[in-house]
Design a protein around this motif. Structure first.
Motif, PDB file in Angstrom:
ATOM      1  N   TYR A   1      73.706  63.190  17.922  1.00 25.51           N
ATOM      2  CA  TYR A   1      73.216  63.321  16.513  1.00 25.51           C
ATOM      3  C   TYR A   1      71.914  63.936  16.581  1.00 25.51           C
ATOM      4  CZ  TYR A   1      76.475  59.464  15.508  1.00 25.51           C
ATOM      5  OH  TYR A   1      77.514  58.699  15.428  1.00 25.51           O
TER       6      TYR A   1
ATOM      7  N   ALA B   1      62.077  72.349  24.449  1.00 29.12           N
ATOM      8  CA  ALA B   1      63.323  71.910  24.948  1.00 29.12           C
ATOM      9  C   ALA B   1      63.426  71.781  26.610  1.00 29.12           C
ATOM     10  CB  ALA B   1      64.345  73.253  24.734  1.00 29.12           C
TER      11      ALA B   1
ATOM     12  N   MET C   1      62.631  68.313  27.421  1.00 25.29           N
ATOM     13  CA  MET C   1      63.635  67.430  26.933  1.00 25.29           C
ATOM     14  C   MET C   1      64.622  67.585  28.140  1.00 25.29           C
ATOM     15  SD  MET C   1      64.098  67.425  22.660  1.00 25.29           S
ATOM     16  CE  MET C   1      63.692  69.232  22.618  1.00 25.29           C
ATOM     17  N   ALA C   2      64.951  68.586  28.470  1.00 22.47           N
ATOM     18  CA  ALA C   2      66.101  68.861  29.588  1.00 22.47           C
ATOM     19  C   ALA C   2      65.714  68.070  30.934  1.00 22.47           C
ATOM     20  CB  ALA C   2      66.127  70.268  29.867  1.00 22.47           C
TER      21      ALA C   2
ATOM     22  N   THR D   1      64.499  64.214  17.767  1.00 17.96           N
ATOM     23  CA  THR D   1      64.653  64.645  16.443  1.00 17.96           C
ATOM     24  C   THR D   1      64.661  63.333  15.431  1.00 17.96           C
ATOM     25  OG1 THR D   1      67.071  64.949  16.720  1.00 17.96           O
ATOM     26  CG2 THR D   1      65.734  66.908  16.941  1.00 17.96           C
ATOM     27  N   PHE D   2      65.104  62.344  15.665  1.00 16.67           N
ATOM     28  CA  PHE D   2      65.046  60.946  15.157  1.00 16.67           C
ATOM     29  C   PHE D   2      63.888  60.560  14.566  1.00 16.67           C
ATOM     30  CE2 PHE D   2      65.421  56.605  14.327  1.00 16.67           C
ATOM     31  CZ  PHE D   2      66.675  56.520  13.362  1.00 16.67           C
TER      32      PHE D   2
ATOM     33  N   PRO E   1      72.465  62.360  29.067  1.00 18.03           N
ATOM     34  CA  PRO E   1      72.942  63.707  28.590  1.00 18.03           C
ATOM     35  C   PRO E   1      71.678  64.392  27.609  1.00 18.03           C
ATOM     36  CG  PRO E   1      74.657  62.174  27.817  1.00 18.03           C
ATOM     37  CD  PRO E   1      73.403  61.210  28.445  1.00 18.03           C
ATOM     38  N   GLU E   2      71.501  65.589  27.776  1.00 19.34           N
ATOM     39  CA  GLU E   2      70.379  66.288  27.273  1.00 19.34           C
ATOM     40  C   GLU E   2      70.373  65.923  25.622  1.00 19.34           C
ATOM     41  OE1 GLU E   2      71.048  70.256  28.417  1.00 19.34           O
ATOM     42  OE2 GLU E   2      69.585  70.018  30.429  1.00 19.34           O
ATOM     43  N   SER E   3      71.504  65.930  25.246  1.00 17.82           N
ATOM     44  CA  SER E   3      71.816  65.878  23.691  1.00 17.82           C
ATOM     45  C   SER E   3      71.226  64.497  23.143  1.00 17.82           C
ATOM     46  CB  SER E   3      73.279  65.775  23.529  1.00 17.82           C
ATOM     47  OG  SER E   3      74.178  64.736  24.118  1.00 17.82           O
TER      48      SER E   3
ATOM     49  N   GLU F   1      68.383  64.835  13.988  1.00 17.17           N
ATOM     50  CA  GLU F   1      67.579  64.464  12.708  1.00 17.17           C
ATOM     51  C   GLU F   1      68.255  63.040  12.178  1.00 17.17           C
ATOM     52  OE1 GLU F   1      64.945  66.334  11.660  1.00 17.17           O
ATOM     53  OE2 GLU F   1      65.394  68.129  12.727  1.00 17.17           O
ATOM     54  N   ARG F   2      67.793  62.795  11.047  1.00 16.17           N
ATOM     55  CA  ARG F   2      68.191  61.339  10.779  1.00 16.17           C
ATOM     56  C   ARG F   2      68.606  61.423   9.177  1.00 16.17           C
ATOM     57  NH1 ARG F   2      62.616  58.554  11.306  1.00 16.17           N
ATOM     58  NH2 ARG F   2      61.694  58.862   9.135  1.00 16.17           N
TER      59      ARG F   2
ATOM     60  N   TYR G   1      67.518  64.965  22.944  1.00 12.79           N
ATOM     61  CA  TYR G   1      67.077  65.819  21.727  1.00 12.79           C
ATOM     62  C   TYR G   1      67.515  64.975  20.455  1.00 12.79           C
ATOM     63  CZ  TYR G   1      67.616  69.758  18.642  1.00 12.79           C
ATOM     64  OH  TYR G   1      67.477  70.663  17.635  1.00 12.79           O
ATOM     65  N   GLY G   2      68.620  64.128  20.635  1.00  6.78           N
ATOM     66  CA  GLY G   2      68.894  63.272  19.274  1.00  6.78           C
ATOM     67  C   GLY G   2      67.685  62.335  19.118  1.00  6.78           C
TER      68      GLY G   2
ATOM     69  N   PHE H   1      72.843  69.913  22.417  1.00  2.79           N
ATOM     70  CA  PHE H   1      71.325  69.971  22.745  1.00  2.79           C
ATOM     71  C   PHE H   1      70.745  71.280  22.339  1.00  2.79           C
ATOM     72  CE2 PHE H   1      68.331  71.112  26.471  1.00  2.79           C
ATOM     73  CZ  PHE H   1      67.202  70.347  25.764  1.00  2.79           C
TER      74      PHE H   1
END
Lengths: 573, 346
Positions: B172, A35, A38-39, A57-58, A48-50, B174-175, A53-54, B184
């Motif tokens: 979002y 984490a 990623m930050a 995780t994708f 954005p951090e999100s 995962e997928r 993260y997205g 986050f």
């Protein structure tokens, strides 16, 4: 940590399109992505951090938990499953005392299942710390882990060997070797012509895209060249990721300079100063070979500024995927290069006007670009001298499954399917079915072996040629297991953007699992059809639109397979 | 108005602005086309695939992604469209936690509306429903909850936080089928950068992001938010003699349907028992309630004693521009000094 994160970032500039390369780098150093990392990446790239993260995780190859010093990726694609790969996975799990997705407590081993490694000609296969190996089912996991044997380039055959002639015959990263075998002849001839003449030559050849969609290549080049905005980009799509497809891997590993040559020609024709090769993350060895070839081409003045003193500038960069089949879809691929989750964009606008970084972009498959290089060296007339009227030239076919010698076979279009099988030494056992076009393709029956392997010839029989997959399944195999592997593949690879595909691939898998368990009802089969048809009609992109095609074709040909057969021993999801 | 475009929807003649999409044009004309991922404030994404319509005599296109064109004939329902919508909705509803009676989306649920429009067969849904354990509801935010079991992953919240708020607190994770919406590192909302503005909550088409105190109100009163000088338009929801909710005014040019955390959720002071309803005057070291006349008279007399540069006025950003203008005018013209300042200058 031995390496400070800031040191790791120092080789990057902080652009958003560097997110995935940075994640790769971080995972390479720390064996996972924390984490905290990623930050820092978010701060560095101003997103954005999100979002980071997205992205992390994708892609299935990015891990948020630490991986073992030996990372084992076992393929469970259709062909590897047919050849017993998933049974070996169970053995490995038992031996290591961990399940797929876990790491041994001592941090030595981690195990991952992959939907397809693109090593279908070497099935069952695995990657051990990036080294492609064939799984020997009779060897104890421990001795297999201690001494994994790197697999060779693979079997090649057919005639004429226009595209694959150098594969296996030269040292792939030796530029001199490439030169000695007519390397860069096509590019040199290209430089003697105007871009418009080059495009006209490609159009005359009748070359169509080899990634599966068969769009006329020359037209795509002309559209991109004619788009008003600048700069323009060209992309080589080396993200072949579909069970049964491995031809691009063989071209990259056997003749990487030919791809560079194809990109130089395309770059010159379109007026693009920059090219990217997007290669799937499951191809570490091809990536290394390609990288070495690019470095050699830069050193010899074939890439960079003022190439061959002709005032043409062209830079080429590799971008690695990270485990997402959807990134073979061109707009998802752009998103991925731009540092996003690989979710497709709507078309129109089309890539030829609004592609990578919203600029005109020409994206071609590996085989297409190699073919373009051959055409520029030998001329459109020569190219049209073989093949059929509507499918001129040669094609690389990926023969796998129950054939004597799985491999890549290059032949003119129009070759009868049985002649193609004969090139691979014929089938093993009695043929039950042939999957054409890959996971997104359709099944042919054994009485269709005389079909000509051309776009129009197969189309007449309602079958796709796709990227040239010919997966042979003999009568000893349980067809339901193949269907399960396809359903698993699409459920794993759906990006989740549109509802029909996100949900449909999952329910398709749920019903196929019932079929395999012998629990399926006629109602289930109706639903399977309905879900399949809905995905086909309503999905956002090509992945969803074809995610049910092979299963629906099997349902049409062998409805009895779907109903009430009790579960066989040793079969598991 | 931009160039008008004339076409028909289900035979009804429609005039819309060039550049508008079919779905928005239909909604403007009170024609319902099922949709779950589209919101007029956001860029269309074409994800739910429910808003498919037929144009050109049978070609199915997503109405949210297709611009209006002169002369097209749009058909919003046909056996093919119905079948496709029903199949998508059946799968969606089968994964949705259906506790409609307890759901905070109440009567505002787009999923329920679409399901009712299509007339889904509950029997068929029972077969599809996977036996999945419910995931925990995130109740960490003081104003709203996030229930992932109700989330349909339409992405409206993610796009709202990105396109409208510009914060990017949501993304979002995962997928594929496993895609979820989250912050986050999948932290509880309260530990994320979320500012609790509630813009996502107000746009969530289902009960996944829902206020902790949702209210079906008796009536609404149009007014202006009192918190700052921006002057956002709001509707106060009233039940009995109590104000129980705030809704942003989409027509007010100041805020066009947006609000901040204070305007949207900070209305408890109105009915709070500590709220001052009468002026207080300090007498013998104690504040005591007084009448307005007495209080104003006292202020006026003290101001009269304090004219000139011994006086200074510091105005608040909570006041409107007009109020601030009056304060400087009063200070200069009545109090005779230029000592005027404003908190927003700091």
């Amino acid at each position: 940590m031995e390496v400070e994160f800031d040191t790791l970032l120092s080789e990057f500039e902080g652009r958003q399109d560097e997110i995935i390369p940075i994640l790769h780098k971080a995972q390479g150093v720390y064996r996972h992505i924390s984490a905290d990392s990623m930050a820092k990446i978010a701060q560095f790239t101003h997103v954005p951090e999100s979002q980071v993260y997205g992205v992390a995780t994708f892609y299935s190859q990015f891990h948020l938990e630490p991986q073992g010093s030996q990372h084992i990726m076992v393929c469970r694609g259709s062909v590897c499953r047919m050849q017993g790969g998933n049974r070996y996975l169970e053995k490995l799990e038992a031996h290591l005392g961990i399940k797929a997705g876990e790491t041994t407590p001592d941090g030595r081993y981690s195990l991952e299942v992959v939907e397809c490694l693109g090593l279908c000609d070497q099935a069952p296969s695995a990657l051990v710390n990036g080294v492609p190996v064939r799984i020997d089912l009779d060897v104890h996991p421990q001795s297999w882990l201690e001494g994994p044997v790197e697999i060779p380039l693979g079997t090649l055959g057919g005639e004429p060997r226009w595209l694959t002639g150098r594969c296996g015959a030269i040292d792939p990263t030796d530029l001199q070797d490439f030169h000695n075998k007519d390397g860069f002849v096509g590019f040199r001839k290209t430089l003697e012509q105007s871009p418009a003449e080059v495009i006209a030559e490609i159009e005359r050849s009748g070359l169509s895209g080899r990634g599966g969609a068969a769009f006329p290549t020359g037209l795509k080049w002309r559209y991109t060249a004619g788009a008003p905005a600048n700069p323009k980009y060209i992309i080589c799509n080396a993200d072949e990721s579909e069970p049964g497809t491995f031809k691009d891997r063989v071209l990259i590993e056997g003749d990487p300079f030919s791809i560079i040559e194809g990109m130089l020609i395309a770059g010159y024709a379109i007026g693009a100063p920059q090219g990217y090769i997007y290669i799937r993350g499951e191809y570490p060895r091809p990536t290394t070979i390609l990288q070495q070839a690019i470095e050699a081409a830069y050193a010899a003045g074939y890439l960079g500024q003022d190439i061959l003193g002709r005032g043409f500038d062209f830079d080429l960069e590799i971008r690695s995927g990270a485990g997402a089949y959807i990134c073979g879809e061109e707009t998802a691929l752009f998103e991925s290069i731009e540092g996003q989750r690989g979710m497709p964009r709507s078309k129109p606008p089309f890539p030829t006007t609004n592609g990578l970084f919203d600029k005109p972009t020409m994206i071609n498959n590996v085989e297409t670009l190699c073919t373009a290089a051959w055409i520029m060296a030998h001329g459109a007339e020569a190219y049209r001298s073989v093949g059929t009227e509507n499918s001129p030239g040669t094609k690389l076919f990926c023969l796998s499954g129950d054939v004597q010698n799985p491999g890549v076979y290059e032949t003119p279009f129009g070759i009868p399917m049985q002649d193609l099988l004969a090139l691979a030494g014929g089938q093993r056992g009695e043929i039950q079915a042939i999957l054409l076009g890959g996971a997104a393709g359709a099944f042919a029956k054994p009485d269709q072996l005389d079909l000509p392997m051309s776009f129009e010839g197969l189309k007449q029989a309602g079958l796709p040629l796709g990227s040239g997959v010919v997966l042979v399944i003999n009568t000893e195999k349980d067809l339901r297991e193949i269907l399960l592997s396809l359903a698993l593949f699409f459920a794993h690879e759906s990006c989740g953007k549109c509802f029909p595909c996100r949900l449909g691939t999952r329910y398709q898998l749920q019903i196929i699992q019932k079929v395999l368990a012998g629990d399926s009802t006629p109602g289930d089969i109706d639903k399977l059809k309905e879900i399949g048809n809905t995905m086909m009609k309503a999905s956002f992109c090509g992945l969803g639109q074809t995610a049910a095609s092979a299963i629906l074709s099997a349902l049409k040909l062998w409805p009895e397979v779907f109903i009430g057969i009790p579960e066989r021993e040793g079969v598991s999801a | 108005m931009r160039k008008p475009v004339y076409f028909t929807i289900d035979g009804q003649e429609i005039c819309a602005e060039k550049g508008m999409n079919i779905l928005d044009a239909a909604q403007d004309n009170d024609i319902y086309i099922p949709h779950l991922c589209h919101h007029p404030d956001l860029k269309p994404v074409g994800a739910c695939r429910l808003c498919g319509v037929e144009i050109d005599g049978g070609r199915m296109v997503m109405s949210c992604m297709t611009p209006v064109q002169d002369g097209i004939q749009v058909i919003t329902d046909s056996p093919t469209i119905h079948q496709s919508r029903t199949a998508i909705m059946e799968m969606l509803v089968a994964t949705h936690h259906m506790d409609c009676l307890a759901c905070k989306a109440a009567t505002d649920c787009e999923l329920l509306k679409t399901a009712s429009y299509l007339g889904l067969d509950v029997e068929r849904l029972a077969d599809l429903r996977p036996a999945l354990p419910l995931r925990p509801v995130d109740r960490s935010n003081p104003f709203f909850n996030f229930d992932p079991n109700k989330c349909i992953v339409c992405g409206i919240c993610v796009r709202t936080c990105d396109e409208i708020v510009g914060l990017g607190a949501l993304g979002y994770i995962e997928r594929g089928y496993h895609t979820v919406i989250g912050t986050f590192d999948d932290k509880p909302f309260v530990d994320s950068i979320c500012e609790s503005c509630g813009e996502c909550v107000s746009r969530c088409p289902v009960g996944a992001l829902a206020p902790k105190r949702p209210e079906v109100v008796a009536r609404e009163v149009e007014t202006t938010c009192v918190y700052c000088g921006v002057g956002c338009g709001i509707y106060l929801g009233v039940k009995g003699d109590q104000i129980v909710s705030v809704r942003a005014d989409r027509e007010r040019p100041t805020n066009e349907g947006s609000l901040c955390v204070k305007g949207r959720y900070g209305f408890n002071f109105i009915n709070h028992r500590d709220r001052l309803t009468k002026p207080l005057i300090k007498k013998n070291g104690q504040f005591v309630e007084a009448e307005w006349d007495e209080a104003l008279e006292m202020v006026a007399s003290k101001f009269t004693e304090s004219k000139g540069d011994q006086f200074a006025a510091l105005a608040s950003a909570k006041c409107t521009n007009e109020d601030n203008y009056l304060i400087q005018k009063f200070t200069r013209a009545v109090m005779g000094t230029n000592n005027v300042d404003h908190c927003a200058r700091l």
